[in-house]
Design a protein around this motif. Sequence first.
Motif, mmCIF file in Angstrom:
data_model
loop_
_atom_site.group_PDB
_atom_site.id
_atom_site.type_symbol
_atom_site.label_atom_id
_atom_site.label_comp_id
_atom_site.label_asym_id
_atom_site.label_seq_id
_atom_site.Cartn_x
_atom_site.Cartn_y
_atom_site.Cartn_z
ATOM 1 N N GLU A 114 25.920 56.533 42.426
ATOM 2 C CA GLU A 114 24.659 55.805 42.329
ATOM 3 C C GLU A 114 24.416 55.334 40.898
ATOM 4 N N ALA A 115 24.833 56.108 39.920
ATOM 5 C CA ALA A 115 24.695 55.682 38.529
ATOM 6 C C ALA A 115 25.464 54.387 38.285
ATOM 7 N N LEU A 116 26.663 54.280 38.873
ATOM 8 C CA LEU A 116 27.449 53.051 38.743
ATOM 9 C C LEU A 116 26.757 51.876 39.423
ATOM 10 N N LEU A 117 26.180 52.114 40.595
ATOM 11 C CA LEU A 117 25.443 51.053 41.285
ATOM 12 C C LEU A 117 24.240 50.604 40.462
ATOM 13 N N PHE A 118 23.519 51.572 39.882
ATOM 14 C CA PHE A 118 22.373 51.222 39.036
ATOM 15 C C PHE A 118 22.825 50.425 37.815
ATOM 16 N N ALA A 119 23.946 50.834 37.214
ATOM 17 C CA ALA A 119 24.442 50.137 36.026
ATOM 18 C C ALA A 119 24.818 48.700 36.360
ATOM 19 N N MET A 120 25.553 48.523 37.459
ATOM 20 C CA MET A 120 25.937 47.163 37.856
ATOM 21 C C MET A 120 24.708 46.328 38.173
ATOM 22 N N GLY A 121 23.740 46.938 38.865
ATOM 23 C CA GLY A 121 22.515 46.215 39.204
ATOM 24 C C GLY A 121 21.699 45.846 37.982
ATOM 25 N N ALA A 122 21.755 46.685 36.957
ATOM 26 C CA ALA A 122 20.954 46.452 35.753
ATOM 27 C C ALA A 122 21.546 45.376 34.855
ATOM 28 N N VAL A 123 22.876 45.231 34.839
ATOM 29 C CA VAL A 123 23.485 44.342 33.844
ATOM 30 C C VAL A 123 24.066 43.057 34.424
ATOM 31 N N ALA A 124 24.221 42.979 35.752
ATOM 32 C CA ALA A 124 24.923 41.824 36.324
ATOM 33 C C ALA A 124 24.208 41.274 37.542
ATOM 34 N N ASP A 125 24.186 39.957 37.648
ATOM 35 C CA ASP A 125 23.663 39.273 38.829
ATOM 36 C C ASP A 125 24.813 38.935 39.773
ATOM 37 N N VAL A 126 24.460 38.438 40.951
ATOM 38 C CA VAL A 126 25.467 38.028 41.926
ATOM 39 C C VAL A 126 26.412 37.002 41.300
ATOM 40 N N ASP A 127 27.702 37.228 41.479
ATOM 41 C CA ASP A 127 28.787 36.372 40.965
ATOM 42 C C ASP A 127 29.060 36.545 39.477
ATOM 43 N N ASP A 128 28.320 37.435 38.803
ATOM 44 C CA ASP A 128 28.694 37.768 37.435
ATOM 45 C C ASP A 128 29.967 38.609 37.450
ATOM 46 N N GLU A 129 30.577 38.778 36.277
ATOM 47 C CA GLU A 129 31.897 39.400 36.199
ATOM 48 C C GLU A 129 31.882 40.641 35.313
ATOM 49 N N ILE A 130 32.666 41.646 35.729
ATOM 50 C CA ILE A 130 32.886 42.850 34.936
ATOM 51 C C ILE A 130 34.392 43.046 34.801
ATOM 52 N N ILE A 131 34.869 43.171 33.579
ATOM 53 C CA ILE A 131 36.294 43.366 33.317
ATOM 54 C C ILE A 131 36.608 44.861 33.383
ATOM 55 N N ILE A 132 37.641 45.205 34.143
ATOM 56 C CA ILE A 132 38.029 46.610 34.290
ATOM 57 C C ILE A 132 39.549 46.734 34.147
ATOM 58 N N PRO A 133 40.029 47.609 33.257
ATOM 59 C CA PRO A 133 41.469 47.889 33.252
ATOM 60 C C PRO A 133 41.875 48.521 34.579
ATOM 61 N N GLU A 134 42.943 47.995 35.181
ATOM 62 C CA GLU A 134 43.401 48.575 36.438
ATOM 63 C C GLU A 134 44.788 49.187 36.266
ATOM 64 N N PRO A 135 45.112 50.208 37.086
ATOM 65 C CA PRO A 135 44.360 50.708 38.237
ATOM 66 C C PRO A 135 43.081 51.442 37.808
ATOM 67 N N PHE A 136 42.088 51.422 38.703
ATOM 68 C CA PHE A 136 40.797 52.047 38.422
ATOM 69 C C PHE A 136 40.303 52.782 39.665
ATOM 70 N N TYR A 137 39.277 53.598 39.482
ATOM 71 C CA TYR A 137 38.684 54.357 40.583
ATOM 72 C C TYR A 137 38.376 53.411 41.734
ATOM 73 N N ALA A 138 38.917 53.719 42.901
ATOM 74 C CA ALA A 138 38.900 52.775 44.021
ATOM 75 C C ALA A 138 37.500 52.315 44.390
ATOM 76 N N ASN A 139 36.508 53.187 44.279
ATOM 77 C CA ASN A 139 35.166 52.808 44.709
ATOM 78 C C ASN A 139 34.495 51.793 43.802
ATOM 79 N N TYR A 140 35.076 51.518 42.620
ATOM 80 C CA TYR A 140 34.536 50.410 41.821
ATOM 81 C C TYR A 140 34.593 49.121 42.630
ATOM 82 N N ASN A 141 35.645 48.964 43.422
ATOM 83 C CA ASN A 141 35.723 47.782 44.296
ATOM 84 C C ASN A 141 34.541 47.736 45.253
ATOM 85 N N GLY A 142 34.230 48.887 45.853
ATOM 86 C CA GLY A 142 33.119 48.945 46.799
ATOM 87 C C GLY A 142 31.778 48.711 46.131
ATOM 88 N N PHE A 143 31.564 49.326 44.957
ATOM 89 C CA PHE A 143 30.302 49.142 44.243
ATOM 90 C C PHE A 143 30.116 47.678 43.854
#
Length: 396
Positions: free
Chosen positions: A100-129
């Motif tokens: 939920e902290a990750l969901l709150f963080a994404m909701g706080a900093v990014a709007d729909v279609d905004d982008e977040i750069i992540i080094p991969e491979p990464f925790y699979a649920n980042y895709n879901g969040f």
Amino acid sequence: MPSISVKGEKMPESPIRKLVPYAEKAYKANKTVYHLNIGQPDIKSPQIAMDAVSQHNLEILAYTRSEGSEAYREKIAGYYNRNSIMVEANEIIVTTGGSEALLFAMGAVADVDDEIIIPEPFYANYNGFATASGVKIVPVISKIENNFALPPISEFEKLITPKTKAILICNPGNPTGYLYSLEEIQTLAKIVKKHDLFLVADEVYREFVYDDLTHHSILQIDGLEEHAIVIDSVSKRYSMCGARIGCLVSKNKAVITTGLKFAQARLSPPTFAQIASEAALQTPQSYFDEVIVEYKERRDTLIEKLEEIPGVKVGHPKGAFYCIAQLPVKNSDAFAQWLLEEFDVDGETIMVAPAAGFYSTPNMGTNQIRIAYVLNKDSLINAVNILKKALEVYVD
């Protein structure tokens, strides 16, 4: 017939949990299954946390504050301060797990279609969040040949667009076990300050660091106060995955104010779990010292045995309790299912997590698996022996 949402159709399955039906069939066939697929520690939760719940004197199981109880947040701040991470209780929001902290963080900093750069491979649920938040993940690829080290700064900068809002890392890493050096953290700090981005760090495995190395929190970097957002959780630290208690931490007041609005919308984190988590903060250092010794021995045992298998390449984790192994197979999803459905050694088999789900780039990780070394050493040795024998007979 009503139709499912596009978002629902795009929501990915968990590579960690999607094989559960096949494991259940294996149980019904009286097979023993060694679970290498999920980061559920077999270490006992601190007794002090369990006692706090059983000995409570509550007469009403009431709501707590949306940001978490003040007493708990004060004690979390104390925990950080003892670890040279200087934050205050009002810079912390207690959440229902790190998820939920990750969901709150994404909701706080990014709007729909905004982008977040992540080094991969990464925790699979980042895709879901990201899917749930309408955010686009932009991967920057780290490679097993480099032990999943941070890619060069040029690889990040060529991906930054006007839509880029943040860089997200997991440190130490799930699924790789990679531990970012201070120099790498400072490199990321320079990037986010130069391009006015947020740096989000999932630090839930902070305690699990080996080989006399040191974990460096992004909250310890001078000048990053307005950019840094930390995700944390009690799940792994205290072997309390079922408590579902985490937190979002930032010195950026706008982030905390915005995150609190998301917290208010879901009312409050669970009361009993906060009681247990608050008590867990009294866990003595000796608990962690013993756990670290145990996990290091498990890591060393696992890596040694994996490297004895012809055709297997494995990353060397410096933290957390995962590693990525590259197998001499074409499709690890099919191989993982076959292990549960068709293969056993004297009634025993293994369950692994196919690694493709830990990437967002198509066709990456298709011959890799993630292994969680959360079993005792004897079980790990048995599990790797089963893997070795399986690879000797498997045909793609």
